[in-house]
Design a protein around this motif. Structure first.
Motif, PDB file in Angstrom:
ATOM      1  N   VAL A 182       0.946  -1.179   0.037  1.00 42.32           N
ATOM      2  CA  VAL A 182      -0.065   0.156   0.132  1.00 42.32           C
ATOM      3  C   VAL A 182       0.747   1.234  -0.151  1.00 42.32           C
ATOM      4  CG1 VAL A 182      -1.638   1.151   1.436  1.00 42.32           C
ATOM      5  CG2 VAL A 182      -1.916  -1.193   1.202  1.00 42.32           C
ATOM      6  N   LEU A 183       0.323   2.135  -0.771  1.00 44.94           N
ATOM      7  CA  LEU A 183       1.297   3.451  -0.579  1.00 44.94           C
ATOM      8  C   LEU A 183       0.968   4.047   0.648  1.00 44.94           C
ATOM      9  CD1 LEU A 183       2.607   5.538  -2.816  1.00 44.94           C
ATOM     10  CD2 LEU A 183       0.367   6.578  -3.294  1.00 44.94           C
ATOM     11  N   ASN A 184       2.141   4.588   1.331  1.00 48.15           N
ATOM     12  CA  ASN A 184       1.633   5.167   2.727  1.00 48.15           C
ATOM     13  C   ASN A 184       2.111   6.768   2.712  1.00 48.15           C
ATOM     14  OD1 ASN A 184       4.595   4.982   2.817  1.00 48.15           O
ATOM     15  ND2 ASN A 184       4.629   3.697   4.693  1.00 48.15           N
ATOM     16  N   SER A 185       2.810   7.159   1.512  1.00 50.07           N
ATOM     17  CA  SER A 185       3.175   8.686   1.394  1.00 50.07           C
ATOM     18  C   SER A 185       1.792   9.308   1.413  1.00 50.07           C
ATOM     19  CB  SER A 185       4.016   8.897   0.325  1.00 50.07           C
ATOM     20  OG  SER A 185       3.566   8.177  -0.907  1.00 50.07           O
ATOM     21  N   THR A 186       1.892  10.652   1.705  1.00 46.33           N
ATOM     22  CA  THR A 186       0.748  11.502   1.754  1.00 46.33           C
ATOM     23  C   THR A 186      -0.002  11.470   0.428  1.00 46.33           C
ATOM     24  OG1 THR A 186      -0.226  13.528   2.049  1.00 46.33           O
ATOM     25  CG2 THR A 186       1.959  13.646   1.127  1.00 46.33           C
ATOM     26  N   LEU A 187      -1.354  11.591   0.483  1.00 49.30           N
ATOM     27  CA  LEU A 187      -2.434  11.314  -0.784  1.00 49.30           C
ATOM     28  C   LEU A 187      -2.694  12.736  -0.985  1.00 49.30           C
ATOM     29  CD1 LEU A 187      -4.635   8.382   0.151  1.00 49.30           C
ATOM     30  CD2 LEU A 187      -2.474   8.414  -1.119  1.00 49.30           C
ATOM     31  N   ILE A 188      -2.558  13.728  -0.149  1.00 51.06           N
ATOM     32  CA  ILE A 188      -2.903  14.830  -0.377  1.00 51.06           C
ATOM     33  C   ILE A 188      -1.495  15.965  -0.358  1.00 51.06           C
ATOM     34  CG2 ILE A 188      -4.434  16.916   0.056  1.00 51.06           C
ATOM     35  CD1 ILE A 188      -6.341  14.969   1.254  1.00 51.06           C
ATOM     36  N   PRO A 189      -0.631  16.301  -1.279  1.00 55.37           N
ATOM     37  CA  PRO A 189       0.509  16.783  -1.075  1.00 55.37           C
ATOM     38  C   PRO A 189       0.296  18.432  -0.982  1.00 55.37           C
ATOM     39  CG  PRO A 189       0.355  15.872  -3.270  1.00 55.37           C
ATOM     40  CD  PRO A 189      -0.756  15.387  -2.538  1.00 55.37           C
ATOM     41  N   PRO A 190       1.182  19.029  -0.607  1.00 51.34           N
ATOM     42  CA  PRO A 190       0.860  20.762  -0.726  1.00 51.34           C
ATOM     43  C   PRO A 190       0.593  21.183  -1.955  1.00 51.34           C
ATOM     44  CG  PRO A 190       2.590  20.191   0.684  1.00 51.34           C
ATOM     45  CD  PRO A 190       2.351  18.909   0.019  1.00 51.34           C
ATOM     46  N   ALA A 191      -0.411  22.063  -2.108  1.00 47.50           N
ATOM     47  CA  ALA A 191      -0.948  23.019  -3.539  1.00 47.50           C
ATOM     48  C   ALA A 191       0.346  23.527  -3.827  1.00 47.50           C
ATOM     49  CB  ALA A 191      -1.986  23.871  -3.193  1.00 47.50           C
ATOM     50  N   PHE A 219       5.751  20.074  -9.891  1.00 51.64           N
ATOM     51  CA  PHE A 219       4.881  19.391  -8.962  1.00 51.64           C
ATOM     52  C   PHE A 219       5.935  18.041  -8.541  1.00 51.64           C
ATOM     53  CE2 PHE A 219       2.174  15.594  -7.814  1.00 51.64           C
ATOM     54  CZ  PHE A 219       2.201  15.930  -6.447  1.00 51.64           C
ATOM     55  N   ASN A 220       6.590  17.855  -7.470  1.00 53.10           N
ATOM     56  CA  ASN A 220       7.526  16.814  -6.919  1.00 53.10           C
ATOM     57  C   ASN A 220       6.779  15.803  -6.135  1.00 53.10           C
ATOM     58  OD1 ASN A 220      10.005  17.523  -8.650  1.00 53.10           O
ATOM     59  ND2 ASN A 220       9.792  19.175  -7.413  1.00 53.10           N
ATOM     60  N   TYR A 221       6.819  14.591  -6.327  1.00 50.15           N
ATOM     61  CA  TYR A 221       6.298  13.471  -5.416  1.00 50.15           C
ATOM     62  C   TYR A 221       6.994  12.523  -5.386  1.00 50.15           C
ATOM     63  CZ  TYR A 221       2.805  10.638  -3.173  1.00 50.15           C
ATOM     64  OH  TYR A 221       1.992   9.769  -2.356  1.00 50.15           O
ATOM     65  N   THR A 222       7.364  11.952  -4.109  1.00 52.21           N
ATOM     66  CA  THR A 222       8.403  10.742  -3.949  1.00 52.21           C
ATOM     67  C   THR A 222       7.353   9.787  -3.264  1.00 52.21           C
ATOM     68  OG1 THR A 222      10.299  11.946  -3.600  1.00 52.21           O
ATOM     69  CG2 THR A 222      10.286   9.804  -2.860  1.00 52.21           C
ATOM     70  N   PRO A 223       6.772   8.543  -3.956  1.00 54.89           N
ATOM     71  CA  PRO A 223       6.100   7.539  -3.248  1.00 54.89           C
ATOM     72  C   PRO A 223       6.884   6.726  -2.100  1.00 54.89           C
ATOM     73  CG  PRO A 223       6.803   6.758  -5.311  1.00 54.89           C
ATOM     74  CD  PRO A 223       7.235   8.200  -5.239  1.00 54.89           C
ATOM     75  N   SER A 224       6.025   6.357  -1.294  1.00 51.01           N
ATOM     76  CA  SER A 224       6.756   5.311  -0.107  1.00 51.01           C
ATOM     77  C   SER A 224       5.643   4.292   0.214  1.00 51.01           C
ATOM     78  CB  SER A 224       7.278   6.199   0.949  1.00 51.01           C
ATOM     79  OG  SER A 224       6.269   6.523   1.625  1.00 51.01           O
ATOM     80  N   SER A 225       6.202   3.050   0.590  1.00 51.63           N
ATOM     81  CA  SER A 225       5.403   2.074   1.164  1.00 51.63           C
ATOM     82  C   SER A 225       6.251   1.329   2.413  1.00 51.63           C
ATOM     83  CB  SER A 225       4.961   0.937   0.034  1.00 51.63           C
ATOM     84  OG  SER A 225       4.508  -0.293   0.536  1.00 51.63           O
ATOM     85  N   ALA A 226       5.120   0.724   3.116  1.00 51.87           N
ATOM     86  CA  ALA A 226       5.985   0.100   4.269  1.00 51.87           C
ATOM     87  C   ALA A 226       6.511  -1.289   3.760  1.00 51.87           C
ATOM     88  CB  ALA A 226       4.950  -0.211   5.544  1.00 51.87           C
ATOM     89  N   THR A 227       6.134  -1.622   2.624  1.00 53.56           N
ATOM     90  CA  THR A 227       6.520  -3.083   2.084  1.00 53.56           C
ATOM     91  C   THR A 227       8.018  -2.763   1.590  1.00 53.56           C
ATOM     92  OG1 THR A 227       4.201  -3.505   1.395  1.00 53.56           O
ATOM     93  CG2 THR A 227       5.917  -5.036   0.708  1.00 53.56           C
ATOM     94  N   PRO A 228       8.776  -3.781   1.948  1.00 56.82           N
ATOM     95  CA  PRO A 228      10.117  -3.525   1.414  1.00 56.82           C
ATOM     96  C   PRO A 228      10.270  -3.902  -0.021  1.00 56.82           C
ATOM     97  CG  PRO A 228      10.249  -5.064   3.349  1.00 56.82           C
ATOM     98  CD  PRO A 228       8.670  -4.829   3.012  1.00 56.82           C
TER      99      PRO A 228
END
Length: 267
Positions: free
Chosen positions: A84-93, A100-109
């Motif tokens: 599951v994606l655990n980085s924010t789903l509502i980044p700053p405007a 727009f820069n967005y770096t995804p992350s997940s708790a799954t290795p």
């Protein structure tokens, strides 16, 4: 040993396991990892299984043929949790024309990420897709904020997690309507100036600078300009240029727009 996959994904259905069939007398009984259940005839040599929860365990078959019982060896399997994606789903405007820069992350290795963005009315850039992080300029050509959605799929261990929408608001640039020029006489009141904008969906404020404070108007200020007593003790008209800058605020970000100017002439 039963044949079948040793790695399955949480939520998988219709997963087939089997052992050699010995009709017509053989019947079979099966044991499964915790939470798994059979969705087909459980007495046959081949079964279909659903795995609603992650975990691990053995798939085991016991075959009975008359007085004979055969214990088939265990097949160890792992039921992988969906990443599951655990980085924010509502980044700053962001402001129109910004990156727009967005770096995804997940708790799954070792999770990987794929994303897609559809074309959106009012956003100049065409729809696109990619993997990993997002870094792209977004240009809002309208007078109102636009929400831009990136649909992310997170993958790990051969399993795709549920899609997640990452939504960034793209504000329009600040905008101010050009005020009318004024001509006033020495010692008389100017007309007050009320700044207006076409933008909606946020708050617009204004700052301004005056090229010639000798006319009685300060060198700079914020907000609307009240009337003032015009000053020109000389024999020729004095012309001052007032430059106003709009600032559009929405979603904790302020976006400046292009300046507009108008002229105050004091005779």
């Amino acid at each position: 040993v039963p044949t079948g996959p040793m790695d399955v994904c949480e939520g998988a259905t219709g997963v087939i396991f089997s052992v050699p069939d010995h009709p017509p007398l053989s019947t079979y009984s099966w044991s499964l990892p915790p939470g798994a259940f059979i969705t087909s005839d459980p007495s046959l040599h081949q079964i279909e299984v659903s795995f609603p929860i992650p975990g691990s365990g053995n798939v085991t078959a016991v075959e009975t043929n008359g007085a004979c019982t055969t214990f088939h060896l265990n097949l160890p399997i792992t039921i992988h949790a969906l990443p599951v994606l655990n980085s924010t789903l509502i980044p700053p405007a962001i402001c129109s024309g910004s990156t727009f820069n967005y770096t995804p992350s997940s708790a799954t290795p070792d999770a990987t990420f794929a994303w897609i963005r559809a074309a959106i009315a009012g956003i100049t850039e065409a729809g696109t897709n990619g993997t990993g992080s997002v870094s792209e300029i977004l240009t809002n050509t309208t007078i109102t904020p636009i929400d831009v959605t990136y649909v992310y799929i997170t993958s790990a261990n051969g399993c795709d997690g549920p899609p997640r929408n990452v939504v960034v608001t793209v504000n329009p640039s600040g905008q101010v309507n050009k005020p009318a020029d004024q001509v006033v006489c020495n010692g008389t009141y100017s007309m007050p100036v009320t700044f207006t904008t076409n933008n909606i969906g946020g708050t617009t404020t204004y700052t301004w600078v005056n090229s010639d404070p000798s006319i009685g108007l300060p060198a700079s200020g914020t907000g609307n300009i009240p009337f003032f007593t015009a000053i020109n003790p000389g024999a020729t008209p004095v012309t001052a240029t007032v430059m106003v800058t709009p600032h559009f605020k929405n979603g904790l970000v302020t976006c400046d727009g292009p300046d507009e100017s108008f002229i105050i002439t004091v005779n």
